[in-house]
Write a protein that holds these residues in place. Structure first.
Motif, PDB file in Angstrom:
ATOM      1  N   GLN A 139       0.824  -1.204   0.000  1.00  0.00           N
ATOM      2  CA  GLN A 139       0.000   0.000   0.000  1.00  0.00           C
ATOM      3  C   GLN A 139       0.860   1.255   0.000  1.00  0.00           C
ATOM      4  O   GLN A 139       0.518   2.274  -0.622  1.00  0.00           O
ATOM      5  CB  GLN A 139      -0.927  -0.006   1.217  1.00  0.00           C
ATOM      6  N   ALA A 140       2.000   1.186   0.673  1.00  0.00           N
ATOM      7  CA  ALA A 140       2.898   2.338   0.734  1.00  0.00           C
ATOM      8  C   ALA A 140       3.843   2.401  -0.473  1.00  0.00           C
ATOM      9  O   ALA A 140       4.587   3.375  -0.636  1.00  0.00           O
ATOM     10  CB  ALA A 140       3.718   2.286   2.023  1.00  0.00           C
ATOM     11  N   GLY A 141       3.830   1.329  -1.278  1.00  0.00           N
ATOM     12  CA  GLY A 141       4.728   1.290  -2.430  1.00  0.00           C
ATOM     13  C   GLY A 141       6.173   1.071  -2.042  1.00  0.00           C
ATOM     14  O   GLY A 141       7.087   1.579  -2.696  1.00  0.00           O
ATOM     15  N   VAL A 142       6.386   0.282  -0.978  1.00  0.00           N
ATOM     16  CA  VAL A 142       7.727   0.089  -0.426  1.00  0.00           C
ATOM     17  C   VAL A 142       8.200  -1.348  -0.672  1.00  0.00           C
ATOM     18  O   VAL A 142       7.443  -2.292  -0.487  1.00  0.00           O
ATOM     19  CB  VAL A 142       7.710   0.379   1.094  1.00  0.00           C
ATOM     20  N   GLN A 143       9.458  -1.488  -1.060  1.00  0.00           N
ATOM     21  CA  GLN A 143      10.102  -2.792  -1.180  1.00  0.00           C
ATOM     22  C   GLN A 143      10.949  -3.051   0.066  1.00  0.00           C
ATOM     23  O   GLN A 143      11.441  -2.114   0.700  1.00  0.00           O
ATOM     24  CB  GLN A 143      11.005  -2.824  -2.412  1.00  0.00           C
ATOM     25  N   PRO A 144      11.137  -4.319   0.454  1.00  0.00           N
ATOM     26  CA  PRO A 144      12.008  -4.618   1.601  1.00  0.00           C
ATOM     27  C   PRO A 144      13.382  -3.982   1.421  1.00  0.00           C
ATOM     28  O   PRO A 144      14.021  -4.176   0.380  1.00  0.00           O
ATOM     29  CB  PRO A 144      12.079  -6.149   1.589  1.00  0.00           C
ATOM     30  N   PRO A 145      13.833  -3.205   2.384  1.00  0.00           N
ATOM     31  CA  PRO A 145      15.094  -2.459   2.250  1.00  0.00           C
ATOM     32  C   PRO A 145      16.324  -3.341   2.436  1.00  0.00           C
ATOM     33  O   PRO A 145      16.272  -4.384   3.088  1.00  0.00           O
ATOM     34  CB  PRO A 145      14.997  -1.422   3.370  1.00  0.00           C
ATOM     35  N   LYS A 146      17.442  -2.888   1.884  1.00  0.00           N
ATOM     36  CA  LYS A 146      18.708  -3.618   1.978  1.00  0.00           C
ATOM     37  C   LYS A 146      19.678  -2.978   2.966  1.00  0.00           C
ATOM     38  O   LYS A 146      20.632  -3.601   3.402  1.00  0.00           O
ATOM     39  CB  LYS A 146      19.379  -3.685   0.603  1.00  0.00           C
ATOM     40  N   THR A 147      19.476  -1.692   3.274  1.00  0.00           N
ATOM     41  CA  THR A 147      20.367  -0.996   4.200  1.00  0.00           C
ATOM     42  C   THR A 147      19.537  -0.337   5.301  1.00  0.00           C
ATOM     43  O   THR A 147      18.324  -0.141   5.153  1.00  0.00           O
ATOM     44  CB  THR A 147      21.188   0.100   3.501  1.00  0.00           C
ATOM     45  N   TYR A 148      20.215   0.016   6.381  1.00  0.00           N
ATOM     46  CA  TYR A 148      19.533   0.636   7.509  1.00  0.00           C
ATOM     47  C   TYR A 148      18.953   1.998   7.123  1.00  0.00           C
ATOM     48  O   TYR A 148      17.830   2.341   7.516  1.00  0.00           O
ATOM     49  CB  TYR A 148      20.512   0.783   8.675  1.00  0.00           C
ATOM     50  N   ASP A 149      19.698   2.758   6.318  1.00  0.00           N
ATOM     51  CA  ASP A 149      19.181   4.051   5.858  1.00  0.00           C
ATOM     52  C   ASP A 149      17.922   3.870   5.018  1.00  0.00           C
ATOM     53  O   ASP A 149      16.953   4.631   5.148  1.00  0.00           O
ATOM     54  CB  ASP A 149      20.248   4.797   5.046  1.00  0.00           C
ATOM     55  N   GLU A 150      17.934   2.842   4.167  1.00  0.00           N
ATOM     56  CA  GLU A 150      16.742   2.537   3.373  1.00  0.00           C
ATOM     57  C   GLU A 150      15.590   2.102   4.274  1.00  0.00           C
ATOM     58  O   GLU A 150      14.422   2.373   3.984  1.00  0.00           O
ATOM     59  CB  GLU A 150      17.047   1.429   2.359  1.00  0.00           C
ATOM     60  N   LEU A 151      15.929   1.423   5.368  1.00  0.00           N
ATOM     61  CA  LEU A 151      14.903   0.986   6.322  1.00  0.00           C
ATOM     62  C   LEU A 151      14.178   2.189   6.923  1.00  0.00           C
ATOM     63  O   LEU A 151      12.936   2.217   6.998  1.00  0.00           O
ATOM     64  CB  LEU A 151      15.543   0.149   7.432  1.00  0.00           C
ATOM     65  N   LEU A 152      14.941   3.194   7.337  1.00  0.00           N
ATOM     66  CA  LEU A 152      14.329   4.386   7.927  1.00  0.00           C
ATOM     67  C   LEU A 152      13.527   5.161   6.877  1.00  0.00           C
ATOM     68  O   LEU A 152      12.429   5.668   7.159  1.00  0.00           O
ATOM     69  CB  LEU A 152      15.409   5.282   8.540  1.00  0.00           C
ATOM     70  N   LYS A 153      14.069   5.221   5.647  1.00  0.00           N
ATOM     71  CA  LYS A 153      13.359   5.900   4.570  1.00  0.00           C
ATOM     72  C   LYS A 153      12.050   5.184   4.254  1.00  0.00           C
ATOM     73  O   LYS A 153      10.992   5.811   4.097  1.00  0.00           O
ATOM     74  CB  LYS A 153      14.248   5.951   3.319  1.00  0.00           C
ATOM     75  N   ALA A 154      12.107   3.850   4.179  1.00  0.00           N
ATOM     76  CA  ALA A 154      10.894   3.063   3.939  1.00  0.00           C
ATOM     77  C   ALA A 154       9.903   3.251   5.071  1.00  0.00           C
ATOM     78  O   ALA A 154       8.678   3.329   4.853  1.00  0.00           O
ATOM     79  CB  ALA A 154      11.254   1.592   3.791  1.00  0.00           C
TER      80      ALA A 154
END
Length: 441
Positions: free
Chosen positions: A166-181
């Motif tokens: 629903q948010a258009g988010v893919q599972p992140p690969k990095t911690y920064d991507e995790l926070l962005k997601a």
């Protein structure tokens, strides 16, 4: 009390589907073929397990009985294994085998002279079929006492596929991507993370994953042994990294105050319960058991996981926990107890519980087809595939006064940090003070 080890809900407790277990070669598993050489003997086994875990372990014990003729009796100790086993030894009623849930407890038992070194047969199997790291965590001063039969994978972030889609988010690969997601999920109407701050052990797991990836395995090992002080800049850096998440009200469901009033089962409910408040919850593979058992989620469809992402260019962490089988030296039937350990070291024994569900084995000879679903297979593959890069839960390696006591030590200090993450350096100093006292006592 829900512990991060394997006390109540380790592994995906009800994930086993109708797949039959297979041995390494793919043939149907049978506990038969034994010589019934232990007829008339009884092996008493003590461990923390209760409920479905105890029932599933009993299936393994029953397979041992079928193979050898030995009867078994399981005694549930509750969380305080050390105290219960100690009182039984003093009373002359020691169990033959203990399933020890913490490295620190195994070391304590060995230093008290309670343990029998593993037989040559068991040692040969462990050397051949397990990554060396498991032998390391089962040894004290170069002597191998413990066989890690059951493991937990504690570097898994569980999520609602619906929420991320629903948010258009893919599972992140990095911690920064995790926070962005997480911010993207929050913008879509749900908080990013449900954090179980009421249980201090979950916060130690957050820290350990960040620290292992960011600081690396050598620093992790040194900090776990308290050869590195908690005031080290790497600790302050990891706390700072974690604090960015903790203080962000968009990321934590209900903010810090609600997180501190949320226990582990409650954190899973906030993602997979009837009224979701967050899209993701970090904890070990045992999250799946709660999501499936309590809320009927189909694992892999309604609930899934991605590996805890790499931090600051480090490797993605693999933190584990587990239960080690040990034989008590003064037990009445230590010989038969050692035969049980030799059996537990085999893929045949592991496959019995793998078929039942709620189980991961560090035995690399266990055929992944023994697990009942793709998600559990993926989790097991990640754990075994990590080889020697796996690191055991740091707080489980510490003295209980620091790493395993409610309202004290690391648990309490990280709860205080969740409440107010503004002073990572001050928190590190308090952690060092508590650690120094605990390791000295």
């Amino acid at each position: 009390m829900m512990r991060r080890r394997t006390t109540l809900l380790t592994g995906c407790t009800a994930l086993a589907l109708a797949l039959g277990a297979t041995a390494c070669g793919g043939d149907p598993v049978s506990a038969g073929g034994g010589d019934k050489s232990l007829d008339g003997q009884t092996v008493t086994v003590a461990g923390v397990w209760s409920g479905s875990e105890q029932k599933n372990f009993q299936k393994v014990l029953d397979a041992f009985t079928e193979k050898t003729g030995a009867k078994t009796r399981f005694v549930s100790t509750g969380d305080n294994v050390s105290t219960v086993v100690g009182s039984k030894i003093e009373g002359g009623n020691a169990p033959d085998v203990v399933m020890v849930p913490q490295v620190g407890v195994l070391q304590q038992f060995a230093k008290k002279g309670w343990l029998k070194p593993l037989s040559g047969t068991a040692q040969q199997t462990i050397t051949a079929d397990y990554a060396p790291v498991w032998k390391k965590y089962g040894s004290v001063d170069g002597t191998l006492y413990g066989l890690y039969f059951k493991a937990a994978h504690k570097s898994t972030v569980w999520y609602s596929p619906e929420a991320l889609t629903q948010a258009g988010v893919q599972p992140p690969k990095t911690y920064d991507e995790l926070l962005k997601a997480g911010h993207t999920v929050s913008d879509s109407g749900l908080a990013a993370f449900s954090v179980a701050g009421q249980d201090g052990w979950t916060l130690t797991d957050w820290f350990e994953n960040v620290y292992l990836s960011q600081a690396g395995p050598e620093k992790y090992d040194a900090l776990a042994a308290h050869k590195l002080k908690w005031t080290d800049p790497t600790v302050v850096k990891a706390l700072t990294t974690l604090g960015k998440l903790f203080k962000d009200k968009q990321l934590v469901a209900g903010g810090q105050k609600q997180a501190l009033n949320t226990d582990f089962p409650g954190s899973v409910e906030k993602v997979f319960g009837p009224e979701p408040e967050a899209g993701m919850v970090y904890e070990g593979d045992f999250v799946a058991g709660v999501a499936h058992d309590q809320y009927g989620k189909a694992i892999g469809k309604d609930a899934d996981f991605f590996p805890f992402p790499a931090v600051d260019g480090g490797n993605a962490p693999v933190v584990s926990g587990g239960d080690a089988a040990v034989v008590l030296k003064d037990a009445k039937n230590a010989g038969a107890g050692m035969k049980l350990l030799e059996y537990l070291a085999t893929p045949e024994a592991a496959s019995v519980w793998a078929k039942a569900g709620g189980f991961l084995s560090p035995n690399k000879k266990l055929d992944l087809a023994s697990y009942g679903d793709d998600v559990t297979r993926a989790t097991a593959k990640s754990l075994v595939g990590a080889g020697d890069s796996v690191r055991f839960d740091m707080s489980d390696q510490a003295p209980a006064a620091f790493g395993g006591t409610k309202g004290a030590g690391e648990w309490k200090l990280l709860q205080d940090f969740l409440r107010d993450p503004s002073d990572p350096k001050g928190t590190a100093a308090k952690l060092e003070s508590a650690a120094a006292k605990a390791y000295q006592d």
